[in-house]
Design a protein around this motif. Structure first.
Motif, PDB file in Angstrom:
ATOM      1  N   HIS A  21       0.713  -1.107  -0.005  1.00 55.26           N
ATOM      2  CA  HIS A  21      -0.137  -0.001  -0.035  1.00 55.26           C
ATOM      3  C   HIS A  21       0.908   1.270  -0.006  1.00 55.26           C
ATOM      4  O   HIS A  21       1.864   1.422   0.545  1.00 55.26           O
ATOM      5  CB  HIS A  21      -0.875  -0.063   1.209  1.00 55.26           C
ATOM      6  N   PRO A  22       0.347   2.261  -0.596  1.00 58.15           N
ATOM      7  CA  PRO A  22       1.015   3.654  -0.413  1.00 58.15           C
ATOM      8  C   PRO A  22       1.179   4.000   0.946  1.00 58.15           C
ATOM      9  O   PRO A  22       0.422   3.785   1.835  1.00 58.15           O
ATOM     10  CB  PRO A  22       0.111   4.552  -1.172  1.00 58.15           C
ATOM     11  N   THR A  23       2.512   4.879   1.090  1.00 59.42           N
ATOM     12  CA  THR A  23       2.551   5.408   2.400  1.00 59.42           C
ATOM     13  C   THR A  23       2.640   6.806   2.286  1.00 59.42           C
ATOM     14  O   THR A  23       3.437   7.560   2.892  1.00 59.42           O
ATOM     15  CB  THR A  23       3.928   4.791   2.955  1.00 59.42           C
ATOM     16  N   LEU A  24       1.704   7.304   1.597  1.00 62.87           N
ATOM     17  CA  LEU A  24       1.412   8.757   1.654  1.00 62.87           C
ATOM     18  C   LEU A  24       1.108   9.574   2.974  1.00 62.87           C
ATOM     19  O   LEU A  24       0.081   9.145   3.234  1.00 62.87           O
ATOM     20  CB  LEU A  24       0.537   9.106   0.380  1.00 62.87           C
ATOM     21  N   SER A  25       1.758  10.576   3.281  1.00 62.57           N
ATOM     22  CA  SER A  25       1.410  11.074   4.444  1.00 62.57           C
ATOM     23  C   SER A  25       0.845  12.530   4.266  1.00 62.57           C
ATOM     24  O   SER A  25       0.279  13.106   5.232  1.00 62.57           O
ATOM     25  CB  SER A  25       2.773  11.334   5.451  1.00 62.57           C
ATOM     26  N   ARG A  26       1.407  13.269   3.264  1.00 66.02           N
ATOM     27  CA  ARG A  26       1.117  14.660   3.115  1.00 66.02           C
ATOM     28  C   ARG A  26       1.190  14.841   1.638  1.00 66.02           C
ATOM     29  O   ARG A  26       2.215  14.427   0.674  1.00 66.02           O
ATOM     30  CB  ARG A  26       1.874  15.513   3.883  1.00 66.02           C
ATOM     31  N   VAL A  27       0.082  16.004   1.207  1.00 67.19           N
ATOM     32  CA  VAL A  27       0.575  16.324  -0.302  1.00 67.19           C
ATOM     33  C   VAL A  27       0.316  17.775  -0.341  1.00 67.19           C
ATOM     34  O   VAL A  27      -0.139  18.648   0.302  1.00 67.19           O
ATOM     35  CB  VAL A  27      -0.862  15.818  -0.865  1.00 67.19           C
ATOM     36  N   TYR A  28       1.169  18.192  -1.289  1.00 61.54           N
ATOM     37  CA  TYR A  28       1.325  19.645  -1.486  1.00 61.54           C
ATOM     38  C   TYR A  28       1.183  20.265  -3.115  1.00 61.54           C
ATOM     39  O   TYR A  28       0.904  19.191  -3.966  1.00 61.54           O
ATOM     40  CB  TYR A  28       2.936  20.016  -1.513  1.00 61.54           C
ATOM     41  N   CYS A  29       0.784  21.363  -3.021  1.00 61.61           N
ATOM     42  CA  CYS A  29       0.508  21.693  -4.707  1.00 61.61           C
ATOM     43  C   CYS A  29       1.870  21.964  -5.275  1.00 61.61           C
ATOM     44  O   CYS A  29       2.911  21.726  -4.503  1.00 61.61           O
ATOM     45  CB  CYS A  29      -0.317  22.778  -4.770  1.00 61.61           C
ATOM     46  N   LEU A  30       1.857  22.199  -6.488  1.00 65.09           N
ATOM     47  CA  LEU A  30       2.994  22.212  -7.219  1.00 65.09           C
ATOM     48  C   LEU A  30       3.803  23.373  -6.786  1.00 65.09           C
ATOM     49  O   LEU A  30       4.995  23.532  -6.846  1.00 65.09           O
ATOM     50  CB  LEU A  30       2.609  22.337  -8.865  1.00 65.09           C
ATOM     51  N   GLU A  31       3.330  24.555  -6.404  1.00 63.95           N
ATOM     52  CA  GLU A  31       3.723  25.856  -5.898  1.00 63.95           C
ATOM     53  C   GLU A  31       4.941  25.448  -4.780  1.00 63.95           C
ATOM     54  O   GLU A  31       5.685  26.227  -4.364  1.00 63.95           O
ATOM     55  CB  GLU A  31       3.099  26.853  -5.852  1.00 63.95           C
ATOM     56  N   GLN A  32       4.272  24.364  -3.912  1.00 59.13           N
ATOM     57  CA  GLN A  32       4.963  24.255  -2.559  1.00 59.13           C
ATOM     58  C   GLN A  32       5.843  23.153  -2.662  1.00 59.13           C
ATOM     59  O   GLN A  32       6.412  22.615  -1.667  1.00 59.13           O
ATOM     60  CB  GLN A  32       3.882  23.807  -1.619  1.00 59.13           C
ATOM     61  N   THR A  33       6.199  22.606  -3.779  1.00 63.87           N
ATOM     62  CA  THR A  33       7.391  21.624  -4.020  1.00 63.87           C
ATOM     63  C   THR A  33       8.598  21.760  -3.342  1.00 63.87           C
ATOM     64  O   THR A  33       9.287  20.985  -2.758  1.00 63.87           O
ATOM     65  CB  THR A  33       7.760  21.532  -5.534  1.00 63.87           C
ATOM     66  N   GLY A  34       9.196  23.111  -3.270  1.00 63.99           N
ATOM     67  CA  GLY A  34      10.133  23.562  -2.462  1.00 63.99           C
ATOM     68  C   GLY A  34      10.077  23.281  -0.953  1.00 63.99           C
ATOM     69  O   GLY A  34      11.323  22.691  -0.566  1.00 63.99           O
ATOM     70  N   GLN A  35       8.984  23.383  -0.551  1.00 56.10           N
ATOM     71  CA  GLN A  35       8.756  23.332   0.966  1.00 56.10           C
ATOM     72  C   GLN A  35       8.715  21.720   1.143  1.00 56.10           C
ATOM     73  O   GLN A  35       9.238  21.096   2.104  1.00 56.10           O
ATOM     74  CB  GLN A  35       7.589  23.927   1.412  1.00 56.10           C
ATOM     75  N   ALA A  36       7.887  20.980  -0.106  1.00 54.97           N
ATOM     76  CA  ALA A  36       8.184  19.595   0.239  1.00 54.97           C
ATOM     77  C   ALA A  36       9.486  19.207   0.231  1.00 54.97           C
ATOM     78  O   ALA A  36       9.903  18.113   0.992  1.00 54.97           O
ATOM     79  CB  ALA A  36       7.061  19.063  -0.992  1.00 54.97           C
TER      80      ALA A  36
END
Length: 443
Positions: free
Chosen positions: A383-398
């Motif tokens: 199963h995926p282990t996705l914890s948080r999702v950002y928008c494209l503009e927030q990729t630097g923060q991710a």
């Protein structure tokens, strides 16, 4: 671009989503699109800084880039979801070298003053180049990150041995952290129908890497009954290794850095967990502490009933490698990739040579291994282990969060998808695995 998104969104809730998606074949491809890039002109911006002080938020930019031409054997996909991997961090801090050197060597239209990054993607095929017969516009796909030419005989037994093997979005341009992406058609695999776009995107690189590293005949060849020490067991790579160990009848010993991450491992079904925050394997920059190796080994044996690890699943690198070689059992295996804490590994060779241990280097996965790893996702076995999702503009923060180890599991990024939770085509299958899919989100 809006017309492409509108056509894809028509599949939401449709009786026949595939038929709705075929409409993208008639739509024009935009001349440009938004992508997350590093710029060649800024490649020296962090010179003189310690690795930990380099900030991806300063180097990753969202900008319009020209849409590349689709060549023979290639496909252009509309990216609905993507994810951040550690190679995104390396690219953003220009370590170990700026990736523009890779692009110059590759050529083929990839040598640009910008590098569109990202080695994961889930989306819809828009165009295919000459010679592509397996895929057509409208297909829902995920992309693995192996880009290979197969012009050399060395790659035909194991494509990872091809001298022109590259990691898409790291050693090539036009990666997945964007609205569009250019891939080789043999990078494409079916999107799991029970997952959303962002969930389907996040396993690609790490799931395949863990599969080869731990399960494949090219890796550690894990078997039932093995004890497997897994560093960073709640992270993007380790969280899939834990699932493979549990599915394969092995006993994972999960090494994490906080009580919260220990809880995630237990939620996956692991029972043996070590919080490494109390260990200091280096006395100073030059000297490792053997007494800490021994204390660490003693804690492992206390948990396992006296068993040393048959396999050590290594990826932190410099910080932990000496301890990994020491604690592996006599005749055991240390299988290593990445090196997120440093590439220059040091260990005491007496514990390797005299105890007949093996070190295996592992790098991503070949096409068959990536396909098998994705098949396990499709069947709901991993199963995926996705914890948080950002928008494209927030990729630097991710990427900054991953760089500073503030994340758990995988960090997702939306491409064209306007919201999370879209793209699920089989809600009944999803319902059977909902709790497992959301394990990391619910934390």
């Amino acid at each position: 671009m809006q017309k492409i998104l509108d056509a894809i969104m028509q599949a939401e809730g449709a009786a026949d989503p595939a038929a709705e998606l075929r409409a993208v074949a008639a739509l024009p491809v935009p001349e440009s699109y938004r992508g997350v890039v590093v710029r060649a002109a800024e490649a020296a911006m962090f010179d003189g800084l310690d690795t930990r002080e380099k900030d991806p938020r300063k180097s990753l930019h969202v900008q319009e880039v020209p849409t590349p031409e689709v060549g023979p054997g290639e496909a252009l996909i509309a990216v609905m979801g993507s994810a951040v991997n550690y190679n995104t961090v390396w690219t953003s801090i220009f370590e170990p070298v700026p990736t523009f050197a890779f692009l110059r060597r590759y050529g083929r239209g990839h040598d640009r003053p910008y590098h569109v990054v990202g080695s994961d993607a889930a989306g819809v095929v828009l165009r295919v180049g000459p010679g592509v017969t397996r895929w057509r516009p409208g297909d829902e796909v995920v992309a693995h990150c192996l880009s290979v030419e197969l012009e050399d005989a060395a790659g035909h037994d194991d494509t990872m041995l091809d001298p022109q093997q590259r990691i898409w979005g790291f050693e090539t341009n036009y990666g997945g952290l964007a609205e569009l992406a250019l891939v080789k058609a043999n990078q494409l695999m079916p999107k799991p129908v029970h997952l959303s776009w962002e969930e389907a995107a996040c396993p690609g690189l790490v799931n395949s890497t863990a599969y080869r590293q731990l399960v494949s005949r090219h890796g550690a060849r894990m078997k039932q009954g093995d004890t497997v020490l897994i560093w960073g067991a709640s992270g993007g790579l380790g969280s899939y290794a834990v699932q493979f160990a549990l599915n394969g009848g092995a006993t994972p010993v999960c090494v994490v850095s906080s009580p919260q991450k220990a809880q995630l491992c237990r939620a996956m079904g692991a029972e043996l967990v070590i919080d490494r925050s109390g260990y200091r394997f280096w006395r100073d920059e030059q000297t490792q502490d053997v007494s800490e190796w021994k204390r660490f080994g003693a804690e492992i044996r206390a948990l396992t009933g006296g068993e040393d690890p048959d396999i050590v699943f290594e990826h932190p690198g410099r910080e932990t490698f000496g301890a990994s070689v020491y604690v592996a059992k006599r005749g055991g295996t240390i299988v290593t990739c990445a090196s997120t804490s440093g590439y220059l590994h040091q260990y005491d060779n007496r514990y390797l040579w005299m105890h007949l241990k093996r070190i295996i280097g592992s790098h991503f996965a070949n096409y068959r291994e990536a396909w098998e790893a994705n098949r396990l996702i499709m069947r709901g076995r991993v199963h995926p282990t996705l914890s948080r999702v950002y928008c494209l503009e927030q990729t630097g923060q991710a990427a900054s969060d991953v760089h500073r180890n503030l994340h758990q599991g995988k960090v997702g990024v939306l491409g064209l998808a306007p919201a999370e939770g879209l793209g699920v085509r089989d809600p009944q299958l999803r319902a059977r695995h909902e709790a497992a899919i959301n394990r990391f989100r619910n934390r």
